[in-house]
Every structure is written in structure tokens, then in C-alpha cells.
Design a protein around this motif. Structure first.
Motif, PDB file in Angstrom:
ATOM      1  N   GLN A 401       1.143  -1.261   0.149  1.00 15.05           N
ATOM      2  CA  GLN A 401       0.066   0.220  -0.279  1.00 15.05           C
ATOM      3  C   GLN A 401       0.373   1.452  -0.105  1.00 15.05           C
ATOM      4  O   GLN A 401       0.583   2.172  -0.641  1.00 15.05           O
ATOM      5  N   PHE A 402       1.987   1.518   0.769  1.00 14.14           N
ATOM      6  CA  PHE A 402       2.947   2.749   1.270  1.00 14.14           C
ATOM      7  C   PHE A 402       3.473   2.794  -0.626  1.00 14.14           C
ATOM      8  O   PHE A 402       3.953   3.786  -0.713  1.00 14.14           O
ATOM      9  N   ASP A 403       3.525   1.539  -0.665  1.00 19.46           N
ATOM     10  CA  ASP A 403       4.481   1.688  -2.324  1.00 19.46           C
ATOM     11  C   ASP A 403       3.684   2.295  -3.321  1.00 19.46           C
ATOM     12  O   ASP A 403       4.151   2.714  -4.983  1.00 19.46           O
ATOM     13  N   ALA A 404       2.649   1.522  -3.646  1.00 17.60           N
ATOM     14  CA  ALA A 404       1.770   2.425  -3.929  1.00 17.60           C
ATOM     15  C   ALA A 404       1.110   3.885  -4.025  1.00 17.60           C
ATOM     16  O   ALA A 404       1.161   4.366  -4.855  1.00 17.60           O
ATOM     17  N   THR A 405       0.386   4.185  -3.042  1.00 17.54           N
ATOM     18  CA  THR A 405      -0.355   5.202  -2.830  1.00 17.54           C
ATOM     19  C   THR A 405       0.817   6.303  -1.937  1.00 17.54           C
ATOM     20  O   THR A 405       0.769   7.872  -1.943  1.00 17.54           O
ATOM     21  N   GLY A 406       1.934   6.121  -0.869  1.00 14.77           N
ATOM     22  CA  GLY A 406       2.653   6.511  -0.057  1.00 14.77           C
ATOM     23  C   GLY A 406       1.459   6.587   1.216  1.00 14.77           C
ATOM     24  O   GLY A 406       0.384   6.871   0.763  1.00 14.77           O
ATOM     25  N   MET A 407       1.942   7.778   2.280  1.00 12.40           N
ATOM     26  CA  MET A 407       0.658   8.200   2.987  1.00 12.40           C
ATOM     27  C   MET A 407      -0.023   9.861   2.674  1.00 12.40           C
ATOM     28  O   MET A 407      -1.552  10.027   3.318  1.00 12.40           O
ATOM     29  N   GLU A 408      -0.031   9.940   1.563  1.00 15.33           N
ATOM     30  CA  GLU A 408      -0.533  11.419   0.957  1.00 15.33           C
ATOM     31  C   GLU A 408      -2.318  11.668   0.772  1.00 15.33           C
ATOM     32  O   GLU A 408      -2.818  11.653   1.034  1.00 15.33           O
ATOM     33  N   PRO A 409      -2.363  10.587  -0.174  1.00 19.63           N
ATOM     34  CA  PRO A 409      -4.300  10.547  -0.237  1.00 19.63           C
ATOM     35  C   PRO A 409      -4.702  10.654   1.098  1.00 19.63           C
ATOM     36  O   PRO A 409      -5.950   9.964   0.959  1.00 19.63           O
ATOM     37  N   PHE A 410      -3.781   9.627   2.371  1.00 22.09           N
ATOM     38  CA  PHE A 410      -4.685   9.253   3.755  1.00 22.09           C
ATOM     39  C   PHE A 410      -5.225  10.758   4.497  1.00 22.09           C
ATOM     40  O   PHE A 410      -5.739  10.242   5.247  1.00 22.09           O
ATOM     41  N   ALA A 411      -4.278  11.438   4.085  1.00 24.31           N
ATOM     42  CA  ALA A 411      -3.848  13.257   4.941  1.00 24.31           C
ATOM     43  C   ALA A 411      -5.531  12.959   5.043  1.00 24.31           C
ATOM     44  O   ALA A 411      -6.533  13.138   4.057  1.00 24.31           O
ATOM     45  N   GLY A 412      -5.874  13.996   6.481  1.00 22.51           N
ATOM     46  CA  GLY A 412      -7.442  14.101   6.162  1.00 22.51           C
ATOM     47  C   GLY A 412      -8.167  12.887   6.546  1.00 22.51           C
ATOM     48  O   GLY A 412      -9.482  13.826   7.424  1.00 22.51           O
ATOM     49  N   VAL A 413      -8.150  12.116   6.291  1.00 20.32           N
ATOM     50  CA  VAL A 413      -9.192  10.175   6.839  1.00 20.32           C
ATOM     51  C   VAL A 413      -9.156  10.640   8.602  1.00 20.32           C
ATOM     52  O   VAL A 413      -8.083  11.318   9.832  1.00 20.32           O
ATOM     53  N   PRO A 414     -10.227  11.166   9.342  1.00 22.21           N
ATOM     54  CA  PRO A 414     -10.363  11.413  10.467  1.00 22.21           C
ATOM     55  C   PRO A 414      -9.986   9.582  11.053  1.00 22.21           C
ATOM     56  O   PRO A 414     -10.265   8.114  10.517  1.00 22.21           O
ATOM     57  N   VAL A 415      -9.096   9.885  12.115  1.00 21.26           N
ATOM     58  CA  VAL A 415      -8.374   9.422  13.035  1.00 21.26           C
ATOM     59  C   VAL A 415      -9.044   8.897  14.656  1.00 21.26           C
ATOM     60  O   VAL A 415      -8.102  10.123  15.018  1.00 21.26           O
ATOM     61  N   LYS A 416      -9.113   8.360  15.295  1.00 21.36           N
ATOM     62  CA  LYS A 416      -9.104   8.517  16.727  1.00 21.36           C
ATOM     63  C   LYS A 416      -9.718   6.513  16.988  1.00 21.36           C
ATOM     64  O   LYS A 416      -9.433   6.349  17.092  1.00 21.36           O
ATOM     65  N   ALA A 417      -9.343   7.122  18.568  1.00 22.40           N
ATOM     66  CA  ALA A 417      -8.509   5.375  19.711  1.00 22.40           C
ATOM     67  C   ALA A 417      -9.749   5.085  19.535  1.00 22.40           C
ATOM     68  O   ALA A 417     -11.381   5.876  19.345  1.00 22.40           O
ATOM     69  N   GLU A 418     -10.356   3.782  19.189  1.00 19.76           N
ATOM     70  CA  GLU A 418     -11.631   2.553  18.956  1.00 19.76           C
ATOM     71  C   GLU A 418     -11.131   1.774  20.180  1.00 19.76           C
ATOM     72  O   GLU A 418     -10.903   1.628  20.659  1.00 19.76           O
ATOM     73  N   LYS A 419     -12.145   1.457  20.270  1.00 18.69           N
ATOM     74  CA  LYS A 419     -12.685   0.192  21.146  1.00 18.69           C
ATOM     75  C   LYS A 419     -12.932  -0.978  20.592  1.00 18.69           C
ATOM     76  O   LYS A 419     -13.419  -0.339  19.262  1.00 18.69           O
ATOM     77  N   GLY A 420     -12.633  -2.010  20.895  1.00 15.48           N
ATOM     78  CA  GLY A 420     -13.343  -3.182  20.517  1.00 15.48           C
ATOM     79  C   GLY A 420     -11.733  -3.894  19.778  1.00 15.48           C
ATOM     80  O   GLY A 420     -10.824  -2.990  19.860  1.00 15.48           O
ATOM     81  N   ILE A 421     -12.162  -5.094  19.031  1.00 15.28           N
ATOM     82  CA  ILE A 421     -10.968  -6.184  18.887  1.00 15.28           C
ATOM     83  C   ILE A 421     -10.648  -5.614  17.736  1.00 15.28           C
ATOM     84  O   ILE A 421     -11.813  -6.311  16.712  1.00 15.28           O
ATOM     85  N   ALA A 422      -9.563  -6.679  17.360  1.00 15.63           N
ATOM     86  CA  ALA A 422      -9.173  -7.018  16.220  1.00 15.63           C
ATOM     87  C   ALA A 422      -9.920  -8.105  15.215  1.00 15.63           C
ATOM     88  O   ALA A 422     -10.711  -9.319  16.412  1.00 15.63           O
ATOM     89  N   ARG A 423     -10.398  -7.730  14.175  1.00 17.23           N
ATOM     90  CA  ARG A 423     -10.785  -9.843  13.686  1.00 17.23           C
ATOM     91  C   ARG A 423     -11.226  -9.653  11.741  1.00 17.23           C
ATOM     92  O   ARG A 423     -10.939  -8.959  11.460  1.00 17.23           O
ATOM     93  N   ARG A 424     -11.439 -10.328  12.060  1.00 13.11           N
ATOM     94  CA  ARG A 424     -11.649 -10.899  10.826  1.00 13.11           C
ATOM     95  C   ARG A 424     -11.991 -10.380   9.817  1.00 13.11           C
ATOM     96  O   ARG A 424     -13.928 -10.611   9.958  1.00 13.11           O
ATOM     97  N   ILE A 425     -12.149 -10.083   8.614  1.00  4.16           N
ATOM     98  CA  ILE A 425     -13.306  -9.060   8.090  1.00  4.16           C
ATOM     99  C   ILE A 425     -13.380 -10.472   6.344  1.00  4.16           C
ATOM    100  O   ILE A 425     -14.179  -9.714   5.590  1.00  4.16           O
ATOM    101  N   ASP A 426     -12.474 -11.124   6.109  1.00  2.00           N
ATOM    102  CA  ASP A 426     -13.133 -11.679   5.074  1.00  2.00           C
ATOM    103  C   ASP A 426     -13.725 -13.623   5.421  1.00  2.00           C
ATOM    104  O   ASP A 426     -13.837 -14.053   3.876  1.00  2.00           O
ATOM    105  N   ALA A 427     -13.655 -13.438   5.883  1.00  5.49           N
ATOM    106  CA  ALA A 427     -14.519 -15.102   6.208  1.00  5.49           C
ATOM    107  C   ALA A 427     -15.661 -15.502   6.183  1.00  5.49           C
ATOM    108  O   ALA A 427     -16.590 -14.051   6.029  1.00  5.49           O
TER     109      ALA A 427
END
Length: 427
Positions: A401-427
Motif C-alpha cells: 500500500q505504501f509503495d503504491a500510494t504513500g501516505m498523502e491520499p490518507f491525509a485528513g482521514v478521521p482517526v481516533k482511538a477505538e474500542k473493540g478487538i481485531a477481527r477477520r472481515i473476509d471469513a
């Protein structure tokens, strides 16, 4: 294009290179044992890792740096000595001496532990530690640089964290540390009052004496006869990124325009000293292209895989665009992982962010903390290959992902601490 689309038979490759990481960790533990900061064993482990990287990287080097490895944790015993001496001083009506002693102890704790400054370092013996740096060139022109960093060193066992595991009461260590600091603050308050009034209060002095055993606990915080193996914290943080580099090279899928650097730092457990030295030496030179430092720490607890958006006990903020980019990479890998904060301790990325290099931390450790954290239970038996494989997948997707786009396309995307646990989403 995701890693699954680029790398033939990708699920099998993930298992293969996860096994490479597990074997490497077991070998280091068997042949090096515990690896205290700036010890010969720390260096030997880095030399072993360098051999594992030589075939897939154009350059591998081990850079020395000077540091005082015992200084970082030195504040704990200093607080014990100064605190008890302050209680005696206050009892004998020297409130102003008590105040000075306690302020010095508190200042050392804040600067040395909370802010990871080198406040006590001049008073401790210097040793030579090392950073392992391996550089994998892209197939094309270098337009970006990605640094994945774990640390090679381990620690002395923390007695009260081991006791917490035996009692199945994870907060015990935090309670004892908090109680100790509360006693110090209490002593400061009554010492200020005593100094202003010109006389200590007898009742308060007895109470200060009654609480002073909590300060003595600091003296026994570490078991200096029992260093831990550190298989999870943090050989997993070294070998999983190493597996990324090996897989990209051996499957002929190197990054197109991103220079990949695998770093195994020294002296992380003594105040992030290796990462600090590395960033100070390279910060200006690495401004030539977009550069991201990813701290990789403890790839063990599946449910607690997370992107850390703040670090160093919440005193350092990481790059939010990098966090959003990595979250997308995790989705590409088939995982939903939350943003979290490091509310106790720090990772190598904290040193990098504090010095001005764009950074993020990726970790998979129960903040409880788990029973293996800084205890003799941190052995290869505690490794979780399932989690290591998931983290290998996420880090590989992060590289693509970094090789393809770098970080700039994600500047301004809302980011804040979250509750919950990690999970698979493709199962």
C-alpha cells in the motif's frame, strides 16, 4: 493490487514465512538466551539476524552507539532511596530537605520514564550497543522509504508483573507503581507545608513513615538475577518484518519504488536508545523521499492487534495519515484492526516521532498486560503463530500500500482511538 493477487499461492507463503520467523526466534533463544541491553548476547542475536537477511537485502550493517543501559530504570531505585531518606528527614524536622529529595526523585521519574530523556545517564557507566540495519532495494527508482523496526534486547524480570500473573490480577503492577507515586506526591505536599510553616507535623510524619514501605518496593521492582528471553517482546517484532523482506525477495515481488529497511534495534528496553541514535543519524538524509518508520512490537495477542496513534504513555502523537494508510492495508489483508494508544511505556516509533520522523506503531499485545510481559514466561512456548501470520499479512500489505500510494491520499482521514478487538472481515 493486494499481496494475495501479486504473490502466487499467498496463503501457503504466509505459513512458510511465519514458520521461518518461529524457527528464527527459537534459534536465537536457544543460542543467545536473554539479551540485556548492550550485552554481548544482544549483539550476537543481531549478527544471527543479519545472516538471515543477507541473501535478500543488498546491504546489512551493524552500527555501534554508546549509551548507559542501566540509567533508564535507575530512577526506580533512586526514588526508593530518596523517598525513604525524605521520610526520615521530615520526621527530624528537616522538611525542606525532604522536599528537595522528593522533587529530585519525581523529576527523575518524569524525565527518565515518562519522557524518556537522558536525565540520569551521565551518572551511569557507558556501554556499546548496536543497531542492525538491512536495506532491500526496489526494482525501480527510489521514491519512498519504509522502515520496519523491532528490538533485539530483553529485560530483567519485573517481579510485580510476575506476581500479578501468578495471582491472575494484571493491574497489580500498575497499582503498585501508582501507589508509590502517590506516596511521593503526598510527601511533597506535606514537605511544602512543613517548609512554609518552618516545622514538620508529627502526625503527618508518622503517616509518611507508615507509607514509606511502598517506596521500598521500588528497590525490588526488577529481579536482577533473572533476565527474560523476550521471545514475544520483541523477537516477534524483529522476525515478522524480516519475513516480509524474505518473502518479497524470494517470490520475486520486491517493491517497485520503495526502499525497504528492516531494523533490529538495541537498547529499546533501556529508553529507546537504539531508535533514537538511528533517527538522529539519518533524519536529515531521509528527507530526500517520503519516509515512514513503523515500530513493530510483540506480535502475539490476536484480539489486540492494533495501530497505535499515540505513544510514550500518551505523550507522543504518531502520524495520522500513516495510521489511516495502515488501517486500509489491514483491510486489504482481510482484517479490521482498531486505533489505540500506548498508555503505559513506549515503542521505538515513539523516539522516531518525537524526533520528527513520520512514524506509526503496530502491536499485538494485550494491554492487561499479559502474563508473559517482562516475565520469565516470555519464551518460545508463548508464541502464537496464528497471530504472527496475521501480522505478517498486514505488514506485507502495508508495504504494498505504501509503495503504491504513500501516505498523502490518507491525509485528513478521521482517526481516533477505538474500542473493540481485531477481527477477520473476509471469513
Amino acid at each position: 493490487m493486494t499481496a494475495n493477487q501479486r504473490i502466487a499461492n499467498y496463503p501457503a507463503k504466509l505459513r512458510e514465512y511465519t514458520n521461518f520467523a518461529v524457527r528464527g526466534i527459537k534459534k536465537v533463544c536457544d543460542e543467545c538466551g536473554p539479551r540485556l541491553p548492550a550485552s554481548p548476547e544482544e549483539l550476537k542475536s543481531q549478527q544471527m539476524m543479519a545472516k538471515d537477511l543477507e541473501g535478500c537485502c543488498e546491504e546489512t550493517r551493524i552500527e555501534p552507539f554508546k549509551t548507559a543501559p542501566r540509567a533508564f530504570m535507575g530512577w526506580i531505585r533512586l526514588v526508593a532511596v530518596l523517598g525513604v531518606t525524605a521520610a526520615v528527614s521530615y520526621f527530624f524536622n528537616f522538611a525542606w530537605i525532604s522536599l528537595i529529595l522528593l522533587l529530585v526523585g519525581l523529576l527523575s521519574a518524569v524525565l527518565q520514564f515518562l519522557l524518556y530523556q537522558e536525565f540520569l545517564d551521565p551518572f551511569f557507566r557507558k556501554k556499546t550497543s548496536h543497531n542492525l540495519i538491512a536495506v532491500q532495494k526496489p526494482t525501480g527508482e527510489v521514491k519512498r522509504r519504509l522502515i520496519m523496526c523491532g528490538h533485539a534486547d530483553s529485560v530483567y524480570e519485573w517481579n510485580f508483573f510476575r506476581l500479578a500473573g501468578k495471582l491472575n490480577f494484571p493491574p497489580l503492577g500498575a497499582i503498585l507503581i501508582g501507589s508509590t507515586l502517590a506516596v511521593v506526591l503526598f510527601g511533597i505536599v506535606i514537605s511544602i507545608i512543613g517548609t512554609v510553616q518552618g516545622q514538620s507535623n508529627f502526625v503527618l510524619s508518622i503517616l509518611f513513615f507508615a507509607l514509606s514501605p511502598l517506596l521500598i518496593f521500588c528497590w525490588f521492582f526488577e529481579n536482577r538475577r533473572r533476565p527474560v528471553l523476550g521471545a514475544n517482546d520483541n523477537l516477534t517484532g524483529c522476525y515478522v518484518p524480516m519475513a516480509v523482506a524474505r518473502m518479497l525477495h524470494e517470490t520475486d515481488n520486491r517493491l517497485e519504488n520503495t526502499e525497504l529497511i528492516i531494523m533490529c534495534s538495541g537498547c529499546e528496553e533501556s529508553g529507546l536508545r537504539g531508535a533514537k541514535d538511528f533517527v538522529k543519524k539519518n533524519l536529515e538524509a531521509y528527507k530526500d523521499v517520503e519516509t515512514l518508520f513503523v515500530g513493530v512490537d510483540t506480535m502475539t495477542d490476536f484480539d489486540h492487534m492494533a495501530i497505535m496513534i499515540s505513544d510514550r504513555t500518551n505523550t507522543v502523537k504518531h502520524d495520522l495519515a500513516a495510521a489511516a494508510m495502515m488501517k486500509q492495508a489491514a483491510k486489504n489483508a482481510g482484517y479490521e484492526i482498531p486505533y489505540r494508544t500506548v498508555f503505559f511505556g513506549a515503542s521505538d516509533a515513539a523516539a522516531s516521532s518525537a524526533l520528527g520522523m513520520r512514524s506509526i506503531t503496530f502491536a499485538a499485545m494485550d494491554p492487561g498486560p499479559p502474563a508473559y510481559y517482562h516475565t520469565c514466561l516470555d519464551t518460545p512456548d508463548a508464541l502464537q503463530p496464528k497471530t504472527m501470520e496475521a501480522c505478517l499479512n498486514i505488514l506485507t500489505e502495508t508495504a504494498f500500500q505504501f509503495d503504491a500510494t504513500g501516505m498523502e491520499p490518507f491525509a485528513g482521514v478521521p482517526v481516533k482511538a477505538e474500542k473493540g478487538i481485531a477481527r477477520r472481515i473476509d471469513a
